[in-house]
Design a protein around this motif. Structure first.
Motif, PDB file in Angstrom:
ATOM      1  N   ASP A 189       2.142   0.986 -14.275  1.00  0.00           N
ATOM      2  CA  ASP A 189       1.250   0.783 -13.136  1.00  0.00           C
ATOM      3  C   ASP A 189       0.194   1.883 -13.069  1.00  0.00           C
ATOM      4  OD1 ASP A 189       0.196   0.076 -10.620  1.00  0.00           O
ATOM      5  OD2 ASP A 189       1.864   0.955  -9.517  1.00  0.00           O
ATOM      6  N   LEU A 190      -1.066   1.500 -12.912  1.00  0.00           N
ATOM      7  CA  LEU A 190      -2.165   2.460 -12.730  1.00  0.00           C
ATOM      8  C   LEU A 190      -2.969   2.055 -11.507  1.00  0.00           C
ATOM      9  CD1 LEU A 190      -1.735   2.086 -16.006  1.00  0.00           C
ATOM     10  CD2 LEU A 190      -3.666   3.641 -16.064  1.00  0.00           C
ATOM     11  N   ASP A 191      -3.257   3.041 -10.664  1.00  0.00           N
ATOM     12  CA  ASP A 191      -4.052   2.835  -9.453  1.00  0.00           C
ATOM     13  C   ASP A 191      -5.303   3.694  -9.518  1.00  0.00           C
ATOM     14  OD1 ASP A 191      -1.739   1.499  -8.702  1.00  0.00           O
ATOM     15  OD2 ASP A 191      -1.367   2.722  -6.932  1.00  0.00           O
ATOM     16  N   SER A 192      -6.352   3.227  -8.848  1.00  0.00           N
ATOM     17  CA  SER A 192      -7.599   3.975  -8.772  1.00  0.00           C
ATOM     18  C   SER A 192      -8.140   3.942  -7.350  1.00  0.00           C
ATOM     19  CB  SER A 192      -8.646   3.392  -9.720  1.00  0.00           C
ATOM     20  OG  SER A 192      -9.898   4.040  -9.545  1.00  0.00           O
ATOM     21  N   PRO A 193      -8.755   5.043  -6.911  1.00  0.00           N
ATOM     22  CA  PRO A 193      -9.421   5.033  -5.611  1.00  0.00           C
ATOM     23  C   PRO A 193     -10.786   4.333  -5.677  1.00  0.00           C
ATOM     24  CG  PRO A 193      -9.669   7.184  -6.618  1.00  0.00           C
ATOM     25  CD  PRO A 193      -8.787   6.369  -7.533  1.00  0.00           C
ATOM     26  N   ARG A 194     -11.201   3.944  -6.870  1.00  0.00           N
ATOM     27  CA  ARG A 194     -12.501   3.295  -7.059  1.00  0.00           C
ATOM     28  C   ARG A 194     -12.311   1.776  -7.175  1.00  0.00           C
ATOM     29  NH1 ARG A 194     -15.059   4.480 -12.480  1.00  0.00           N
ATOM     30  NH2 ARG A 194     -15.024   2.254 -12.856  1.00  0.00           N
ATOM     31  N   PRO A 195     -13.008   0.996  -6.362  1.00  0.00           N
ATOM     32  CA  PRO A 195     -12.923  -0.459  -6.514  1.00  0.00           C
ATOM     33  C   PRO A 195     -13.404  -0.875  -7.894  1.00  0.00           C
ATOM     34  CG  PRO A 195     -14.094   0.137  -4.492  1.00  0.00           C
ATOM     35  CD  PRO A 195     -13.902   1.400  -5.282  1.00  0.00           C
ATOM     36  N   ALA A 249       0.831  -1.204   0.000  1.00  0.00           N
ATOM     37  CA  ALA A 249       0.000   0.000   0.000  1.00  0.00           C
ATOM     38  C   ALA A 249       0.866   1.254   0.000  1.00  0.00           C
ATOM     39  CB  ALA A 249      -0.931  -0.005   1.208  1.00  0.00           C
ATOM     40  N   CYS A 250       1.268   1.696  -1.185  1.00  0.00           N
ATOM     41  CA  CYS A 250       2.021   2.947  -1.290  1.00  0.00           C
ATOM     42  C   CYS A 250       1.102   4.135  -1.052  1.00  0.00           C
ATOM     43  CB  CYS A 250       2.675   3.058  -2.670  1.00  0.00           C
ATOM     44  SG  CYS A 250       3.903   1.784  -2.995  1.00  0.00           S
ATOM     45  N   ASP A 251      -0.141   4.054  -1.522  1.00  0.00           N
ATOM     46  CA  ASP A 251      -1.146   5.099  -1.331  1.00  0.00           C
ATOM     47  C   ASP A 251      -2.372   4.424  -0.746  1.00  0.00           C
ATOM     48  OD1 ASP A 251      -3.198   6.978  -1.510  1.00  0.00           O
ATOM     49  OD2 ASP A 251      -2.692   7.604  -3.538  1.00  0.00           O
ATOM     50  N   GLY A 252      -2.706   4.773   0.488  1.00  0.00           N
ATOM     51  CA  GLY A 252      -3.830   4.157   1.176  1.00  0.00           C
ATOM     52  C   GLY A 252      -5.171   4.388   0.508  1.00  0.00           C
ATOM     53  N   ASP A 253      -5.254   5.356  -0.423  1.00  0.00           N
ATOM     54  CA  ASP A 253      -6.507   5.623  -1.118  1.00  0.00           C
ATOM     55  C   ASP A 253      -6.768   4.648  -2.265  1.00  0.00           C
ATOM     56  OD1 ASP A 253      -7.025   7.800   0.523  1.00  0.00           O
ATOM     57  OD2 ASP A 253      -6.079   9.228  -0.855  1.00  0.00           O
ATOM     58  N   THR A 254      -5.753   3.905  -2.684  1.00  0.00           N
ATOM     59  CA  THR A 254      -5.901   2.994  -3.814  1.00  0.00           C
ATOM     60  C   THR A 254      -6.788   1.822  -3.448  1.00  0.00           C
ATOM     61  OG1 THR A 254      -3.778   3.586  -4.777  1.00  0.00           O
ATOM     62  CG2 THR A 254      -4.651   1.436  -5.375  1.00  0.00           C
ATOM     63  N   ARG A 255      -7.749   1.537  -4.330  1.00  0.00           N
ATOM     64  CA  ARG A 255      -8.655   0.407  -4.129  1.00  0.00           C
ATOM     65  C   ARG A 255      -8.536  -0.629  -5.238  1.00  0.00           C
ATOM     66  NH1 ARG A 255     -13.010   0.493  -1.028  1.00  0.00           N
ATOM     67  NH2 ARG A 255     -12.743  -1.746  -1.329  1.00  0.00           N
ATOM     68  N   SER A 256      -8.173  -0.217  -6.460  1.00  0.00           N
ATOM     69  CA  SER A 256      -7.996  -1.173  -7.553  1.00  0.00           C
ATOM     70  C   SER A 256      -6.750  -0.782  -8.336  1.00  0.00           C
ATOM     71  CB  SER A 256      -9.228  -1.227  -8.458  1.00  0.00           C
ATOM     72  OG  SER A 256      -9.507   0.020  -9.034  1.00  0.00           O
ATOM     73  N   GLU A 257      -6.218  -1.753  -9.082  1.00  0.00           N
ATOM     74  CA  GLU A 257      -4.929  -1.523  -9.743  1.00  0.00           C
ATOM     75  C   GLU A 257      -4.812  -2.406 -10.974  1.00  0.00           C
ATOM     76  OE1 GLU A 257      -0.226  -1.365  -8.319  1.00  0.00           O
ATOM     77  OE2 GLU A 257      -1.751  -2.111  -6.949  1.00  0.00           O
ATOM     78  N   ILE A 258      -4.078  -1.901 -11.960  1.00  0.00           N
ATOM     79  CA  ILE A 258      -3.688  -2.712 -13.109  1.00  0.00           C
ATOM     80  C   ILE A 258      -2.211  -2.449 -13.361  1.00  0.00           C
ATOM     81  CG2 ILE A 258      -4.458  -0.975 -14.782  1.00  0.00           C
ATOM     82  CD1 ILE A 258      -5.157  -3.357 -16.666  1.00  0.00           C
ATOM     83  N   VAL A 259      -1.453  -3.510 -13.576  1.00  0.00           N
ATOM     84  CA  VAL A 259      -0.022  -3.392 -13.831  1.00  0.00           C
ATOM     85  C   VAL A 259       0.315  -4.207 -15.072  1.00  0.00           C
ATOM     86  CG1 VAL A 259       2.310  -3.713 -12.935  1.00  0.00           C
ATOM     87  CG2 VAL A 259       0.444  -3.127 -11.361  1.00  0.00           C
ATOM     88  N   VAL A 260       0.916  -3.530 -16.053  1.00  0.00           N
ATOM     89  CA  VAL A 260       1.306  -4.148 -17.316  1.00  0.00           C
ATOM     90  C   VAL A 260       2.819  -4.335 -17.306  1.00  0.00           C
ATOM     91  CG1 VAL A 260       1.336  -3.899 -19.834  1.00  0.00           C
ATOM     92  CG2 VAL A 260      -0.605  -2.989 -18.510  1.00  0.00           C
ATOM     93  N   PRO A 261       3.299  -5.582 -17.462  1.00  0.00           N
ATOM     94  CA  PRO A 261       4.753  -5.778 -17.527  1.00  0.00           C
ATOM     95  C   PRO A 261       5.299  -5.220 -18.836  1.00  0.00           C
ATOM     96  CG  PRO A 261       3.614  -7.836 -17.959  1.00  0.00           C
ATOM     97  CD  PRO A 261       2.557  -6.824 -17.609  1.00  0.00           C
ATOM     98  N   LEU A 262       6.480  -4.670 -18.767  1.00  0.00           N
ATOM     99  CA  LEU A 262       7.167  -4.128 -19.943  1.00  0.00           C
ATOM    100  C   LEU A 262       8.292  -5.093 -20.300  1.00  0.00           C
ATOM    101  CD1 LEU A 262       7.384  -0.441 -18.670  1.00  0.00           C
ATOM    102  CD2 LEU A 262       5.736  -1.373 -20.319  1.00  0.00           C
ATOM    103  N   VAL A 263       8.054  -5.885 -21.345  1.00  0.00           N
ATOM    104  CA  VAL A 263       9.014  -6.909 -21.758  1.00  0.00           C
ATOM    105  C   VAL A 263       9.293  -6.721 -23.240  1.00  0.00           C
ATOM    106  CG1 VAL A 263       9.438  -9.388 -21.960  1.00  0.00           C
ATOM    107  CG2 VAL A 263       8.081  -8.512 -20.039  1.00  0.00           C
TER     108      VAL A 263
END
Length: 160
Positions: free
Chosen positions: A132-138, A108-122
């Motif tokens: 990495d993208l975070d959202s405060p919305r579930p 939890a880098c930001d306690g407001d984050t509720r959902s996340e998507i992370v795309v590997p860069l290969v």
């Protein structure tokens, strides 16, 4: 050069096509990965709704190290296999997490984050980092977001 983030129009797949085209225009002719990551993070952060963090972590050969981002200060280093970012890097598969509190080992880098998507860069089998993208919305991200954000990540990978 001035660049304005225009409002995205149409249905969500069309919006992502516009975002990819804007991404390509923004990084055209530039090969510096930090400059391109900074501009792409800013573009996506301002173009898409309900985000509280957008950025890049780069793999330094041992762990992920925070790169350019938009949002609150972030965790600086993340071990492979740890948290959503480390899992995406280690598995080399996009992680789409509807509720970060249900993700075992979430960092939890930001306690407001509720959902996340992370795309590997290969590229050519080599781990470059993650987008990495975070959202405060579930439940903010879905398969349409995954497809669109993976396309933005490909734009980044093509620049250096």
């Amino acid at each position: 050069m001035s660049f304005t983030v225009p409002d995205l129009t149409g249905d969500r797949p069309a919006q992502y096509r516009e975002l990819v085209a804007q991404s390509e225009a923004l990084v055209a002719g530039e090969t510096d990965r930090v400059a391109n990551a900074a501009n792409l993070a800013a573009l996506v952060f301002h173009a898409l709704p309900d985000l509280n963090w957008v950025g890049f972590y780069f793999y330094d050969g041992r762990e992920l190290v925070v790169g350019p981002f938009q949002g609150k200060p972030a965790c600086i280093r993340i071990a492979l296999g740890k948290g959503v970012c480390g899992t995406a890097a280690d598995s080399r598969k996009t992680q789409l997490v509807p509720d970060v509190h249900a993700f075992d080992g979430h960092i939890a880098c930001d306690g407001d984050t509720r959902s996340e998507i992370v795309v590997p860069l290969v590229r050519d089998g080599e781990l470059i980092g993650v987008f990495d993208l975070d959202s405060p919305r579930p439940d903010r991200f879905d398969a349409i977001d995954q497809y669109g954000l993976e396309a933005v990540a490909r734009v980044f990978l093509a620049t250096h």
